[in-house]
Design a protein around this motif. Sequence first.
Motif, short mmCIF file in Angstrom:
data_model
loop_
_atom_site.label_atom_id
_atom_site.label_comp_id
_atom_site.label_asym_id
_atom_site.label_seq_id
_atom_site.Cartn_x
_atom_site.Cartn_y
_atom_site.Cartn_z
N ILE A 51 -11.64 -26.88 -119.58
CA ILE A 51 -10.74 -27.87 -118.98
C ILE A 51 -9.67 -28.34 -119.97
O ILE A 51 -8.57 -28.70 -119.56
CB ILE A 51 -11.49 -29.08 -118.35
CG1 ILE A 51 -12.33 -29.80 -119.37
CG2 ILE A 51 -12.32 -28.64 -117.15
CD1 ILE A 51 -12.89 -31.11 -118.85
N GLN A 52 -9.97 -28.26 -121.26
CA GLN A 52 -8.91 -28.60 -122.22
C GLN A 52 -7.84 -27.52 -122.26
O GLN A 52 -6.71 -27.78 -122.68
CB GLN A 52 -9.51 -28.83 -123.60
CG GLN A 52 -10.27 -30.15 -123.67
CD GLN A 52 -10.88 -30.38 -125.02
OE1 GLN A 52 -10.19 -30.47 -126.02
NE2 GLN A 52 -12.20 -30.45 -125.05
N HIS A 53 -8.17 -26.33 -121.83
CA HIS A 53 -7.15 -25.28 -121.70
C HIS A 53 -6.24 -25.56 -120.51
O HIS A 53 -5.08 -25.22 -120.52
CB HIS A 53 -7.81 -23.91 -121.50
CG HIS A 53 -8.21 -23.24 -122.78
ND1 HIS A 53 -9.37 -23.55 -123.43
CD2 HIS A 53 -7.58 -22.31 -123.54
CE1 HIS A 53 -9.45 -22.81 -124.53
NE2 HIS A 53 -8.38 -22.06 -124.62
N PHE A 54 -6.84 -26.17 -119.47
CA PHE A 54 -6.09 -26.37 -118.23
C PHE A 54 -4.90 -27.30 -118.40
O PHE A 54 -3.97 -27.28 -117.63
CB PHE A 54 -7.01 -26.91 -117.12
CG PHE A 54 -7.84 -25.83 -116.46
CD1 PHE A 54 -7.40 -24.51 -116.39
CD2 PHE A 54 -9.07 -26.14 -115.90
CE1 PHE A 54 -8.16 -23.52 -115.77
CE2 PHE A 54 -9.85 -25.16 -115.27
CZ PHE A 54 -9.39 -23.84 -115.22
N ASN A 55 -4.95 -28.20 -119.40
CA ASN A 55 -3.75 -29.01 -119.61
C ASN A 55 -3.15 -28.80 -121.00
O ASN A 55 -2.49 -29.68 -121.54
CB ASN A 55 -3.99 -30.48 -119.25
CG ASN A 55 -4.64 -31.24 -120.38
OD1 ASN A 55 -5.24 -30.65 -121.26
ND2 ASN A 55 -4.51 -32.55 -120.35
N ALA A 56 -3.36 -27.63 -121.53
CA ALA A 56 -2.67 -27.19 -122.75
C ALA A 56 -3.08 -27.95 -124.01
O ALA A 56 -2.37 -27.92 -125.01
CB ALA A 56 -1.15 -27.23 -122.58
#
Lengths: 288, 288
Positions: A51-56
């Motif tokens: 999920i930390q990838h989902f908002n960069a």
Amino acid sequence: MTVLEAENVSYKYSVGTPFQITALDRVNVKVEQGDMLAVIGHTGSGKSTLIQHFNALLKPTEGRILLYGKDINESRETAHNARFKVGLCFQYPEYQLFESTVYKDISFGPANMGLSSSETDERVRRAADFVGLSENMLGKSPFDLSGGEKRRVAIAGVMAMEPEVLIMDEPAAGLDPRGRRSILELIGNYRKKTGRTVIIVSHSMEDVAGVAEKILVLNRGSVAMHGSLDEVFSRSDELRGMGLDIPQITRIFSELNKYGFGLKKNVYTVEQAKDEILRYLHKGGNAK
Amino acid sequence: MEKATLIRFSDVSYRYESDNETPLPLALKNINIDIKKGEFVAILGHNGSGKSTLAKLANAILMPESGKIYVNGMDTSDESLEYEIRQTVGVVFQNPDNQIVATIVEEDVAFGPENLGIEPSEIRKRVDEALKAVGMYEYRFHEPHKLSGGQKQRVAIAGIMAMRTDCIILDEPTAMLDPKGRKEVMAAMRKLNKELGIAVVLITHYMEEAVAADRVIVMDSGRIVLDGAPRDVFSNEEIIEKAGLELPESAKLALLLRRSGVNLPSGILTAEEFIEAFKFSVSGGAAK
């Protein structure tokens, strides 16, 4: 329509040391517009990393994250924009409150988006109202509030950014049963009212059963399952093998069916269970 | 034979310090509890009901405003006994990040016993046992800060286990764990309690965990409202509700069904009990 997509995403840390860990391993996931998705997995399965990838906040070691088909890490600007379009509420978000008033804390996100002060004001009040914080609380210091109220302030802060996708990492963790229920209801209402995409990460199969419509299962950094509640919870043995489980109620029903009761299998909550048992009994289940 | 008292709260009240002139209300009001040697006690209560305050008082981190606390007969307000009291009662707190001190998992677990001046070979044995008990043995050479929240919590628990205190108080130790992690920690607690005779005080929001205890104490707004065996405590459904808690799911389902006229006995707490009772009353009892 696909809102968010992880395309062959891998993430590794401590590369080149004996402790190199692959947190995500070629993950492919498509999140559709309006999804109410729960991400489950054992501790360390990569949920928070994904999920930390989902908002960069994290950048894939390999692969791409696409928001409406565009790579969010294409430039500094696209990554910056992704943080507003994909709102992320961390675990125990109340520890991140820092402003002198509740109002200022909720307005931090929208104000940073460059919105006018009247637009920001409107959003703060709307979000506060939505999470059930009364007008007179806005002027208080967030540190004078109870744990449950603080969490609502933090959630309102993300909601006030009106993101296309709202992601919440363990939104009910650490709350008592009543607080838990009311936070989950809040998330359900938000989804109903806005029709926006919501992703929650949870360790509680009961919470997932109460709020989600789809489930993504991560296991050791890879996607193990992705589908409806029925699809995922019908694979109980595999789930247990991954350190997860099915909701307690579902387990009761599957045990009862082993004794020849013809109960529905896809029962996940206490309310559903009550209705199904009453239906079964009225149909003559106890007349035998 | 009556077991000896390990921790005694004698008419204890506690109030947190206010940062202005208006004093805060009492966090604990006239608490009387005896925790016996070898007991397994669960403490339930809404957020802010005083559960964590209780833990900090038992460990001499906080001092009562009035009343006395005795640990193995030692008055916690006697500063010279502080060290001995903490060797008797260990506390695992909610947030493991604040409890990890070393850079390697096994060193972290060894920190407590090292400070007690225990023989290196004995420390080695305890550290390995404790890590195995919480399912973290394969991570013994890892860096704690790179573990997930649930894994860190298990390391923190192992750290207290390695001290071999007479009593371990755990403040929501499973809040961040996946279903398997929760089961492992609960199993480790039971092992500690049954095999080593260590008293366990488990502060939790999970009703299912409380059911596994010998005794359940329910707090509401700084007072003890229920104290007894799980079955007796959970038969007081109204007080449980009023305290912001819920019945365990199986108990709730049984209650809802009984209210709808289904013939089920009272006192059902676990999935297994529900299944047995349902089998009997539906195919056996009611079918005659």
